[in-house]
Enzyme design. Structure first.
Site, PDB file in Angstrom:
ATOM      1  N   GLU A  99      14.788 -27.923 -28.533  1.00 14.61           N
ATOM      2  CA  GLU A  99      15.787 -27.174 -27.760  1.00 14.61           C
ATOM      3  C   GLU A  99      15.536 -27.433 -26.275  1.00 14.61           C
ATOM      4  O   GLU A  99      16.424 -27.838 -25.547  1.00 14.61           O
ATOM      5  CB  GLU A  99      15.671 -25.668 -28.071  1.00 14.61           C
ATOM      6  CG  GLU A  99      16.682 -24.796 -27.333  1.00 14.61           C
ATOM      7  CD  GLU A  99      16.477 -23.301 -27.572  1.00 14.61           C
ATOM      8  OE1 GLU A  99      15.400 -22.925 -28.078  1.00 14.61           O
ATOM      9  OE2 GLU A  99      17.392 -22.512 -27.252  1.00 14.61           O
ATOM     10  N   ASP A 114      10.225 -13.727 -36.431  1.00 13.11           N
ATOM     11  CA  ASP A 114      10.082 -14.766 -35.422  1.00 13.11           C
ATOM     12  C   ASP A 114       8.912 -14.455 -34.489  1.00 13.11           C
ATOM     13  O   ASP A 114       8.798 -13.345 -33.977  1.00 13.11           O
ATOM     14  CB  ASP A 114      11.387 -14.821 -34.612  1.00 13.11           C
ATOM     15  CG  ASP A 114      11.652 -16.196 -34.038  1.00 13.11           C
ATOM     16  OD1 ASP A 114      11.126 -17.186 -34.584  1.00 13.11           O
ATOM     17  OD2 ASP A 114      12.394 -16.295 -33.041  1.00 13.11           O
ATOM     18  N   ASP A 125      23.204 -18.306 -32.700  1.00 14.03           N
ATOM     19  CA  ASP A 125      21.944 -18.030 -32.008  1.00 14.03           C
ATOM     20  C   ASP A 125      21.911 -16.581 -31.496  1.00 14.03           C
ATOM     21  O   ASP A 125      21.280 -15.738 -32.116  1.00 14.03           O
ATOM     22  CB  ASP A 125      21.731 -19.038 -30.865  1.00 14.03           C
ATOM     23  CG  ASP A 125      20.262 -19.202 -30.491  1.00 14.03           C
ATOM     24  OD1 ASP A 125      19.412 -18.605 -31.174  1.00 14.03           O
ATOM     25  OD2 ASP A 125      19.973 -19.944 -29.527  1.00 14.03           O
TER      26      ASP A 125
END
Ligand code: ZN
Length: 335
Positions: free
Chosen positions: A199, A137, A276
Site C-alpha cells: 500500500e 488487526d 477499506d
C-alpha cells in the site's frame, strides 16, 4: 466520482473483505457518540475530523475517530449501523477488521468491547440478514509483541465469529519479517491470515506478506512493479483486496488512471473490490463497483465476476461459502 450507483450494482449480491469497522463510522454516528460522551460540537466540526491531506494525515484522522469508541455499547452501535448500510447495497457478507491493536494500546477492556461487537453483529444479522465475521488487526509499527497479543485474543474468540488476523499501518516501520512467529502462531490456532501489503511500500512488502503465508493481500497496489510477483499471485490465485478510492484519498495512488485494478484483472489476478474505510474515504462498495465501471471500463459481466470473486475469496467455512455461491449463481442473471 459518481455518487449514484446503478440498480444493477446496488442489487448485485456482494461480499466485502477489506472493511475497517472504525473507518465505517459516518460523521452523524460519530456526533451521536460525542453527545453520548458529553462532548460538545456540531456536525461540521465532526466532519472536519475526516479531512486529511496524505497517508499520515489519514492515520491521524483514523486515530481521532477511534478516540470516541469507548464503551461496549459504542462498539455495538457502530457495528449495527454498518450492517444496516451493508444491507442497503446487497452486501450479504462482510469480513470486518477491528483495530484490536489500537484497543490494547489504549488499554481498553477488550473482553467487554468484544461483547459489544458481538451484540451488534447478532442484532445486525437478525434485523438485516447480513453475515459478518471479524478479523483482528494489529498495527505494524507497534511491533511483534503487540501483534502477538492481538492474535492471542483472536484465538480466544475464534469460536465466536473471529475468522482471522491481519496487520496494517506503516509498512516501513513494521516490515513483514517482524511478524513471522506471530503469524505462525495464528495459523496454528486455525486462524485465517491476511495482511495489508504494497500500500505504502513496494513489491518486496507483498513478498514479505506471502512469506508470512498471508492468504489474501490487502491493497497490493505496487505488485505490478514486479512481474515475477504478479506471476506468483496469478498462479496461486491469491485474492487481492483492492480499494481504489482509499488509494486515491490517501495519496498512495496519485491519479485514478494510474490505478492497476484493470491491469490486474486483465492479467488474471483474483481481484475483489472493497471500501477499506468507507466513511473516511466517502465511498461505499456500490460506489467502488460504479467507479470500476465508469473509469476502468468494467462491463456488467466483469462486475459479476468481481462480485463472485468476493464470495470465493472469503474466509467463510466451505459449506457456507458454497451456499453463497449457489445463491449468487441462482439469482444473478446472465446477460
Ligand atoms: Zn485497510
Amino acid at each position: 466520482m459518481s455518487s449514484r450507483s446503478s440498480p444493477f450494482i446496488l442489487s448485485l449480491p456482494k461480499a466485502e473483505l477489506h472493511l475497517h469497522l472504525e473507518g465505517a463510522i459516518d460523521p452523524a454516528t460519530l456526533l451521536e457518540l460525542w453527545q453520548k460522551h458529553g462532548k460538545e460540537g456540531t456536525l461540521a466540526e465532526v466532519e472536519q475530523l475526516y479531512r486529511y491531506a496524505d497517508f499520515n494525515g489519514f492515520l491521524m484522522a483514523f486515530k481521532a475517530v477511534t478516540e470516541d469508541l469507548r464503551t461496549a455499547e459504542d462498539y455495538e452501535l457502530v457495528t449495527y449501523r454498518l450492517m444496516e448500510k451493508l444491507k442497503a447495497e446487497s452486501v450479504l457478507h462482510a469480513e470486518v477488521y477491528v483495530s484490536v491493536g489500537v484497543c490494547l494500546w489504549r488499554k481498553q477492556d477488550f473482553d467487554r468491547i468484544f461483547e459489544g461487537l458481538e451484540r451488534g453483529r447478532e442484532r445486525g444479522e437478525r434485523d438485516f440478514g447480513v453475515s459478518l465475521l471479524w478479523i483482528f488487526d494489529a498495527v505494524r509499527q507497534f511491533g511483534a509483541e503487540a501483534a502477538q497479543s492481538v492474535f492471542e485474543l483472536a484465538a480466544r474468540y475464534r469460536d465466536r465469529h473471529v475468522v482471522g488476523i491481519g496487520i496494517g499501518g506503516d509498512e516501513q516501520k513494521g516490515p513483514a519479517e517482524l511478524f513471522r512467529d506471530a503469524y505462525a502462531y495464528a495459523a496454528d490456532q486455525g486462524l485465517r491470515l491476511t495482511a495489508h501489503a504494497g500500500e505504502t511500500a513496494g513489491p518486496e512488502s507483498i513478498w514479505g506478506a506471502l512469506n508470512l503465508r498471508a492468504e489474501r493481500i490487502g491493497h497490493g497496489l505496487t505488485a505490478w512493479q514486479d512481474p515475477e510477483l504478479v506471476e506468483e499471485l496469478t498462479t496461486r490465485q491469491i485474492p487481492m483486496e483492492i480499494c481504489i478510492s482509499s488509494n486515491l484519498r490517501t495519496g498512495c495512488c496519485r491519479e485514478l488512471a494510474d490505478h492497476p485494478v484493470r491491469r490486474y484483472f486483465d492479467q488474471g489476478l483474483m481481484v475483489t473490490l472493497n471500501t477499506d474505510d468507507p466513511a473516511m474515504f466517502r465511498t461505499s462498495l456500490a460506489q467502488e463497483y460504479q467507479l470500476a465501471r465508469e473509469s476502468f471500463g468494467f462491463t456488467d459481466e466483469h462486475l459479476r465476476e468481481l462480485a463472485r470473486n468476493s464470495f470465493e475469496a472469503s474466509f467463510l467455512p466451505a459449506e457456507k461459502k458454497l451456499n453463497f455461491l449457489n445463491l449468487f449463481d441462482a439469482t444473478v442473471v446472465r446477460p
